[in-house]
Write a protein that holds these residues in place. Structure first.
Motif, PDB file in Angstrom:
ATOM      1  N   HIS A 266       0.662  -1.463  -0.025  1.00  0.00           N
ATOM      2  CA  HIS A 266      -0.005   0.150  -0.029  1.00  0.00           C
ATOM      3  C   HIS A 266       0.821   1.341   0.011  1.00  0.00           C
ATOM      4  O   HIS A 266       0.357   2.308  -0.287  1.00  0.00           O
ATOM      5  CB  HIS A 266      -0.979  -0.043   1.065  1.00  0.00           C
ATOM      6  N   CYS A 301      -2.197  -4.661  -6.414  1.00  0.00           N
ATOM      7  CA  CYS A 301      -3.477  -4.143  -5.297  1.00  0.00           C
ATOM      8  C   CYS A 301      -3.196  -2.531  -5.146  1.00  0.00           C
ATOM      9  O   CYS A 301      -2.593  -1.889  -6.279  1.00  0.00           O
ATOM     10  CB  CYS A 301      -3.111  -4.794  -3.924  1.00  0.00           C
ATOM     11  N   CYS A 302      -3.176  -1.957  -4.049  1.00  0.00           N
ATOM     12  CA  CYS A 302      -3.076  -0.570  -4.104  1.00  0.00           C
ATOM     13  C   CYS A 302      -1.728  -0.076  -4.137  1.00  0.00           C
ATOM     14  O   CYS A 302      -1.581   1.021  -4.943  1.00  0.00           O
ATOM     15  CB  CYS A 302      -3.574  -0.112  -2.564  1.00  0.00           C
ATOM     16  N   PHE A 319      -6.409  -8.078  -5.516  1.00  0.00           N
ATOM     17  CA  PHE A 319      -6.207  -8.933  -4.374  1.00  0.00           C
ATOM     18  C   PHE A 319      -6.284 -10.534  -4.855  1.00  0.00           C
ATOM     19  O   PHE A 319      -5.558 -11.010  -4.018  1.00  0.00           O
ATOM     20  CB  PHE A 319      -7.156  -8.274  -3.177  1.00  0.00           C
ATOM     21  N   CYS A 340      -3.235  -6.220   3.351  1.00  0.00           N
ATOM     22  CA  CYS A 340      -3.931  -7.366   2.398  1.00  0.00           C
ATOM     23  C   CYS A 340      -2.836  -8.095   1.711  1.00  0.00           C
ATOM     24  O   CYS A 340      -2.991  -8.550   0.674  1.00  0.00           O
ATOM     25  CB  CYS A 340      -4.670  -6.237   1.024  1.00  0.00           C
ATOM     26  N   GLY A 450     -13.536  -0.844  -3.900  1.00  0.00           N
ATOM     27  CA  GLY A 450     -13.053  -1.947  -2.810  1.00  0.00           C
ATOM     28  C   GLY A 450     -12.546  -3.216  -3.672  1.00  0.00           C
ATOM     29  O   GLY A 450     -12.018  -3.540  -4.555  1.00  0.00           O
ATOM     30  N   CYS A 451     -12.514  -4.174  -2.741  1.00  0.00           N
ATOM     31  CA  CYS A 451     -11.784  -5.300  -2.729  1.00  0.00           C
ATOM     32  C   CYS A 451     -12.445  -6.378  -3.501  1.00  0.00           C
ATOM     33  O   CYS A 451     -13.554  -6.111  -4.178  1.00  0.00           O
ATOM     34  CB  CYS A 451     -11.689  -6.013  -1.259  1.00  0.00           C
ATOM     35  N   CYS A 481      -9.125  -2.357  -5.619  1.00  0.00           N
ATOM     36  CA  CYS A 481      -9.061  -3.498  -6.584  1.00  0.00           C
ATOM     37  C   CYS A 481     -10.204  -3.661  -7.523  1.00  0.00           C
ATOM     38  O   CYS A 481      -9.943  -4.190  -8.722  1.00  0.00           O
ATOM     39  CB  CYS A 481      -9.119  -4.755  -5.763  1.00  0.00           C
ATOM     40  N   CYS A 522      -7.000   2.835  -2.301  1.00  0.00           N
ATOM     41  CA  CYS A 522      -8.181   2.935  -1.681  1.00  0.00           C
ATOM     42  C   CYS A 522      -7.980   4.508  -0.706  1.00  0.00           C
ATOM     43  O   CYS A 522      -9.143   4.744  -0.377  1.00  0.00           O
ATOM     44  CB  CYS A 522      -8.263   1.943  -0.683  1.00  0.00           C
ATOM     45  N   MET A 558     -14.096  -7.084   1.410  1.00  0.00           N
ATOM     46  CA  MET A 558     -13.552  -8.110   2.529  1.00  0.00           C
ATOM     47  C   MET A 558     -12.708  -7.706   3.586  1.00  0.00           C
ATOM     48  O   MET A 558     -12.986  -7.926   4.678  1.00  0.00           O
ATOM     49  CB  MET A 558     -12.623  -9.331   2.053  1.00  0.00           C
ATOM     50  N   LYS A 561     -10.909  -2.331   6.582  1.00  0.00           N
ATOM     51  CA  LYS A 561     -10.950  -0.994   6.011  1.00  0.00           C
ATOM     52  C   LYS A 561     -12.117  -0.480   5.076  1.00  0.00           C
ATOM     53  O   LYS A 561     -12.404   0.694   5.004  1.00  0.00           O
ATOM     54  CB  LYS A 561      -9.457  -1.055   5.002  1.00  0.00           C
TER      55      LYS A 561
HETATM   56 FE1  XCC Z   1      -7.098  -4.589  -0.071  1.00  0.00          FE
HETATM   57 FE2  XCC Z   1      -5.861  -1.773  -1.160  1.00  0.00          FE
HETATM   58 FE3  XCC Z   1      -9.343  -4.082  -0.447  1.00  0.00          FE
HETATM   59 FE4  XCC Z   1      -7.632  -4.395  -2.475  1.00  0.00          FE
HETATM   60  S1  XCC Z   1      -9.292  -2.731  -2.346  1.00  0.00           S
HETATM   61  S2  XCC Z   1      -8.482  -5.891  -1.358  1.00  0.00           S
HETATM   62  S3  XCC Z   1      -8.323  -3.398   1.150  1.00  0.00           S
HETATM   63  S4  XCC Z   1      -5.872  -3.736  -1.526  1.00  0.00           S
HETATM   64 NI1  XCC Z   1      -8.115  -1.562  -1.328  1.00  0.00          NI
END
Ligand code: XCC
Ligand code: SF4
Length: 634
Positions: A266, A301-302, A319, A340, A450-451, A481, A522, A558, A561
């Protein structure tokens, strides 16, 4: 590793074809993925409905979710107390995650200002000026460092202040802020709100679900208009505010003939440093000597979304695809920092001899190699990882199978850019957003975020929901995501306007934007808050955020957060739908408060649906209701 027992078809697990292909390969390779465990490990039905409490050792106490008022806990706690407390702790945890991430960015910023950190700089002076102005900090004729120091001091209050209001509420539309003040939910400081939330949810403290819910809102708002917004602002100042950029996603971005390095997590600083390391001529040379055509830096991911939005760095998946990417055998190194990160990534990486490295002191994984990122010398960490990746490339011993799919799109839509693109203001310029909503070309705006979650078919609800929304002339903004799901499906290209309703398509074609706008990670949900605040301030669409024809959804959420994010959108005035599961007991007073009661106090409300078409129906109904109330029901 134990062989997976069940044989659910990959196409029933995910609509992501690359992930499907890798699930099949993992099965052939005898590698267990989290999808397999999701199947084996059924969720506890009482826990899923939040009908149990383990806040003290007189319990754990289990309620009956189908007859929620039949029993109370040993201490006498009712189902409403129990479910509200559980919900409150989820919000506290989610808020803590985003605010602690924001704190790390702020610390980095301080180091840059003080000159102790020299590998990162204040890159976006314009953004610094805007942030300063929004905090009433004088900028005229002052040195960048002076302004930055004031910005730092002011934003630090987001965390440490113990009374008053967090600084960024200055950006909240007046009427929305008035509602918060009346309700007593303006955050004082994130640390205080999280601490108080934890205290009030302990055994024998706050046992009035309505009173608790106020603190839940106050805590969540300290995330949205606090920690997350600070994180976005500071990351923009240090690394640049995103503007539209062509991007590629999906596992096809991995290259068989290059050293592949995936950065997952992140905090953007690691990836920013990794960009420098992978471009260094000495390391490029080393890769060439190992027989590689180059070093291929890829995000997931983020973390991945931060650099995808800012620099167009390719993104391998969301994710639910992180293990699957390792199954390709093509990943020479995967680094992870915070949030995550599934613990089993370490194990799956081990099955393919992929170098797996944790880099943050606050997130280690038992047994995994740890190379700490020190912001004072970030390249020491990233260079070392690149060297390890090159060595793994040289000694590759596993067959490689890279799915061919590559999705393309245009991402990086900061709220500043949306404002600029739609006419310099949200109204009054050239075909601006508010005017198009008022004249009905755009029916409303929806955040789909979101996830992904192995409990629901990966990406399916994201994609189907967004298709329904744009077909009905709703402009979609995205973070997290979710936007990766849509990018893989090709909906973030300007050409996707063909799938939009006539009104939205016309606007997209005129301005040259996709009907689905990717805004970042996110924490960048704060950009959506800024956009809706801007829509109110521009005029013509009511006086508070709750008046706007907008809605939000996290169809496959999921993480805790996500609950914090959902709650800050609701408290800000947005109708927010969550999909597939909702962590409360139905038919309770707490449910009624979240789903109806908060709206009657001038806030937003929660919604829930199990399938994407129902999610779309709920969101459209809300948008139409708001249009009607505004008298723009065309
Ligand atoms: Fe995590 Fe941010 Fe969700 Fe993806 S969307 S699974 S919180 S990586 Ni943030
Ligand atoms: Fe049971 Fe009350 Fe203790 Fe919770 S706080 S575990 S409901 S006795």
């Amino acid at each position: 590793m134990a062989k997976p027992k069940q044989i659910i078809r990959p196409e029933d697990i995910t609509i992501c074809e690359s992930t499907q292909q890798m699930i099949s390969k993992a099965r052939r390779d005898g590698v267990e993925l989290f999808f397999d465990r999701a199947e084996e490990l059924k969720p506890c039905p009482i826990g899923a409905d939040s009908a149990c409490c383990k806040h003290c050792s007189m319990g754990p106490c289990r309620m009956n979710p189908t007859d929620p008022y039949k029993r109370v806990g040993v201490c006498g706690a009712s189902i409403d107390t129990i479910a509200t407390r559980n919900f409150g702790r989820m919000v506290a945890a989610g808020t803590a995650a985003h605010t602690d991430h924001g704190m790390a960015m702020l610390e980095l910023f301080r180091g840059v200002i003080e000159g102790t950190i020299t590998d990162f700089q204040i890159k976006d002076h314009l953004k610094l000026g805007e942030v300063a102005a929004s905090l009433d900090i004088e900028t005229d004729g002052r040195e960048i460092k002076e302004i930055a120091a004031d910005v730092y001091r002011e934003l630090e209050k987001t965390y440490t202040q113990v009374e008053g209001e967090i600084p960024l509420v200055k950006r909240v539309p007046a009427k929305t802020l008035e509602t918060w003040r009346r309700e007593g939910i303006v955050p004082r400081g994130a640390m205080r709100e999280i601490m108080e939330m934890m205290h009030r949810t302990a055994i024998g403290v706050d046992q009035d679900y309505e009173n608790l819910t106020k603190q839940i809102s106050r805590t969540a708002l300290a995330d949205g208009w606090g920690g997350s917004m600070v994180s976005t602002d500071i990351s923009d100042i240090l690394f640049g505010t995103p503007s539209p950029v062509e991007i590629t996603v999906d596992m096809g971005v991995l290259k068989e003939d290059q050293v592949n390095i995936i950065v997952h997590g992140h905090e953007p600083n690691l990836l920013e440093a990794m960009m420098v390391s992978t471009a260094a001529p000495s390391l490029q040379q080393m890769a060439a000597e190992a027989g590689a055509k180059g070093i291929n830096l890829v995000g997931m991911c983020c973390s991945g979304l931060e650099v995808l939005s800012r620099h167009g760095i390719p993104h391998a998946g969301n994710f639910s695809s992180t293990e699957a990417a390792l199954v390709t055998g093509a990943v020479d190194a995967m680094t992870v920092d915070i949030q995550c990160i599934k613990q089993d990534l370490h194990k799956v990486a081990g099955c393919y001899d992929t170098v797996f490295v944790t880099t943050n002191y606050r997130a280690k994984i038992e047994g995994a190699q740890h190379i700490e990122l020190d912001e004072h010398d970030p390249l020491k960490c990233t260079d070392e990882i690149v060297i390890k990746a090159i060595s793994r490339f040289k000694n590759r011993s596993h067959p490689i199978e890279i799915p061919r799919r590559v999705g393309r799109g245009v991402h990086g839509f900061s709220h500043e850019y949306i404002k600029y693109m739609l006419g310099g203001s949200f109204r009054g310029g050239y075909e601006p957003l508010n005017d198009n909503i008022i004249n009905g070309r755009i029916r409303g705006v929806a955040g789909v975020v979101g996830c992904t979650n192995p409990r629901s078919k990966q990406d399916f609800s994201h994609v189907e929901l967004v298709k329904e929304l744009i077909k009905n002339d709703v402009l979609v903004v995205q973070t997290g995501c979710s936007q990766v799901a849509l990018a893989k499906a090709g909906l973030t290209t300007p050409g996707a306007a063909a799938l939009a309703g006539a009104g939205l398509a016309e606007v997209c074609e005129t301005v040259g934007i996709p009907p689905v706008l990717g805004l970042g990670s996110c924490v960048d949900n704060s950009r959506i808050l800024m956009a809706v605040a801007e829509m109110v301030k521009t005029g013509g669409l009511g006086e508070s955020i709750a008046d706007l024809p907008v809605a939000g959804c996290a169809p496959e959420w999921m993480s805790e957060k996500a609950i914090a994010i959902g709650q800050y959108f609701v408290a800000s005035g947005v109708f927010t739908v969550f999909g597939h599961t909702f962590p409360i007991t139905r038919e309770t007073k707490f449910e009624k408060l979240l789903f109806e009661g908060l709206a009657s106090k001038g806030l937003g409300s929660w919604g829930f649906a199990d399938d994407p078409y129902e999610m779309a129906r709920l969101m459209l109904a809300h948008i139409d209701k708001k249009r009607q109330a505004l008298g723009i029901d065309t």
